[in-house]
Design a protein around this motif. Structure first.
Motif, short mmCIF file in Angstrom:
data_model
loop_
_atom_site.label_atom_id
_atom_site.label_comp_id
_atom_site.label_asym_id
_atom_site.label_seq_id
_atom_site.Cartn_x
_atom_site.Cartn_y
_atom_site.Cartn_z
N MET A 12 -6.10 5.24 -5.47
CA MET A 12 -5.84 4.12 -4.56
C MET A 12 -6.94 3.08 -4.70
O MET A 12 -7.22 2.34 -3.75
N LEU A 66 -6.25 3.07 5.18
CA LEU A 66 -5.28 1.98 5.23
C LEU A 66 -5.17 1.52 6.68
O LEU A 66 -4.99 2.34 7.59
N ASP A 119 0.82 -1.22 0.00
CA ASP A 119 0.00 0.00 0.00
C ASP A 119 0.85 1.27 0.00
O ASP A 119 0.45 2.29 -0.58
N ARG A 170 2.00 1.80 -3.45
CA ARG A 170 0.86 2.26 -4.24
C ARG A 170 0.57 3.74 -3.95
O ARG A 170 0.24 4.51 -4.84
N THR A 197 -9.85 3.12 -2.14
CA THR A 197 -9.57 2.88 -0.73
C THR A 197 -9.69 4.17 0.08
O THR A 197 -9.14 5.20 -0.30
#
Length: 423
Positions: free
Chosen positions: A413, A419, A184, A187, A416
């Motif tokens: 993302m 996180l 993540d 990303r 999303t």
């Protein structure tokens, strides 16, 4: 790079500018440059005079050859031939002296150019006078800096909770100052670059992916001798120019960056704050002189708008005279708020280089009257993800260790919104 004519006509102004930048060791260079320019111009004048003399002697031989051809008197023929030989000898001597003057001119030009590359650009009147970055002046703050009621870990510790970084493995492969970004966090790194790209495209900039390696003479044209700061878009070829209607050129470019700087720094500059390799999305503008001040204001405000869209408080600092690279006439830093350090740190640098780079690289345009004019060049960091990631993670960290994804970044993302740490 200043115009030598400007230096010749304004030596005291140029020296005062050097003093304002606290570079007094360069003061003798002004007089040296003027002396070399005088030597160069005298060599050119002498060369032109010799050329005129040579042409005159060459022309004088033409009628003598005609007379010699028709002459039957041996004494007169000998006299004509002697005159022709004398003229030829004078022509040869003129040619030799012309070669000497050309060499003298070239040597003076080379020495002059070397000096002109290190005489600093005239700074803008708005630049505060100060010796180093400690004298930079805060101009304005944007967004309310907050300090949460929970402890914020060091940025690499935050990343490790998401299995998002491995500096040990990178150290074994590449040495210190490198890193692996994973999952993540990797990303998010790419999301920030992509968002910065689209942000600038939506501002009307043309997306550009430039060559990653350039010739040494171009490097000399785009940056100060002591500064590896502003890599600029170059219009190739000395005799090319832009039509006035083609200005401004507004480009946003992706660039991988590499630097040697890696020494003893405080803990807050370890991790991925100060590393050998990083990536940036840049803003580049090539415009007319009368438009550069307006573009300077627009560029740094674009940075503020971008960071605020990601919920990151920032401030603008006007760089003082001693903190300006020699090519810059004005520069400011955009600093992001660090809740962990409870202070701001640099994330963007916006610079107006006036006509300095354009003079070195001959980036010109034709005005309405057909006269060639030098462009002005400006640049600004849109986003540099290593430091942007630090600001993004710290300002969006929650008490449970999760990180909120700002709405503007969510489409990059995969939708999303948050996180959640793995550890």
């Amino acid at each position: 790079m200043l115009d030598i004519k400007f230096v010749r006509e304004n030596p005291e102004l140029v020296k005062e500018n050097i003093r304002k930048k606290f570079q007094n060791a360069k003061l003798p260079l002004v007089d040296e440059a003027i002396a070399l320019d005088a030597e160069r111009r005298q060599a050119i004048a002498d060369g032109e005079a010799l050329k005129a003399e040579r042409n005159k002697l060459s022309k004088a031989n033409a009628p003598l050859f005609g007379q010699l051809k028709k002459c039957t008197d041996e004494a007169k023929k000998a006299e004509l031939q002697a005159q022709i030989d004398a003229n030829n000898a004078a022509v040869k001597a003129s040619a030799e002296r012309m070669a000497q003057m050309e060499a003298k001119k070239e040597n003076a030009e080379a020495a002059l150019n070397k000096i002109m590359l290190v005489i600093p650009q005239i700074i803008d009147p708005a630049v505060p006078i100060g010796k180093d970055d400690s004298c930079n002046v805060e101009v304005e703050r944007f967004g309310e800096p907050k300090v949460p009621d929970f402890e914020i870990p060091y940025h690499t510790d935050i990343m490790e909770r998401f299995d998002g970084i491995d500096m040990d493995a990178a150290g074994r492969v590449s040495g210190s100052g490198f890193y692996y970004l994973l999952g993540d966090i990797a990303r998010m790194h790419e999301a920030v670059l992509a968002y910065g790209r689209d942000f600038m495209i939506n501002k009307g900039f043309t997306y550009c992916i430039p060559p990653f390696m350039i010739h040494g003479n171009v490097v000399e044209g785009v940056m100060s001798q002591t500064d590896m700061d502003a890599m600029m878009y170059k219009i190739e070829g000395e005799d090319l120019y832009l039509p006035e209607t083609a200005l401004p050129q507004t480009l946003t470019s992706y660039s991988p960056c590499f630097r040697k700087e890696k020494g003893a720094h405080g803990i807050e500059e370890r991790g991925i704050y100060r590393i050998h390799q990083f990536e940036k999305q840049e803003m580049i503008v090539v415009c007319k002189a009368e438009d550069s001040k307006d573009w300077y204001e627009r560029l740094w405000r674009f940075s503020v708008e971008l960071f605020r869209s990601l919920d990151i408080p920032v401030r603008q600092l006007e760089c003082c005279s001693g903190d300006l690279a020699d090519l810059k006439c004005r520069s400011c830093d955009i600093e992001a708020w660090s809740p962990r350090q409870q202070k701001y740190f640099e994330v963007c640098s916006c610079s107006n280089l006036g006509d300095a780079q354009a003079r070195r690289l001959k980036i010109r345009y034709k005005d309405e009257s057909g006269k060639m004019q030098l462009c002005h060049t400006l640049n600004n960091t849109c986003v540099a993800p290593p430091r942007m990631l630090i600001a993004l993670l710290e300002n969006n960290l929650q008490a449970d260790g999760s990180v909120l994804i700002p709405k503007a970044l969510q489409p990059y993302m995969g939708g999303t919104e948050i996180l959640r740490p793995k550890h």
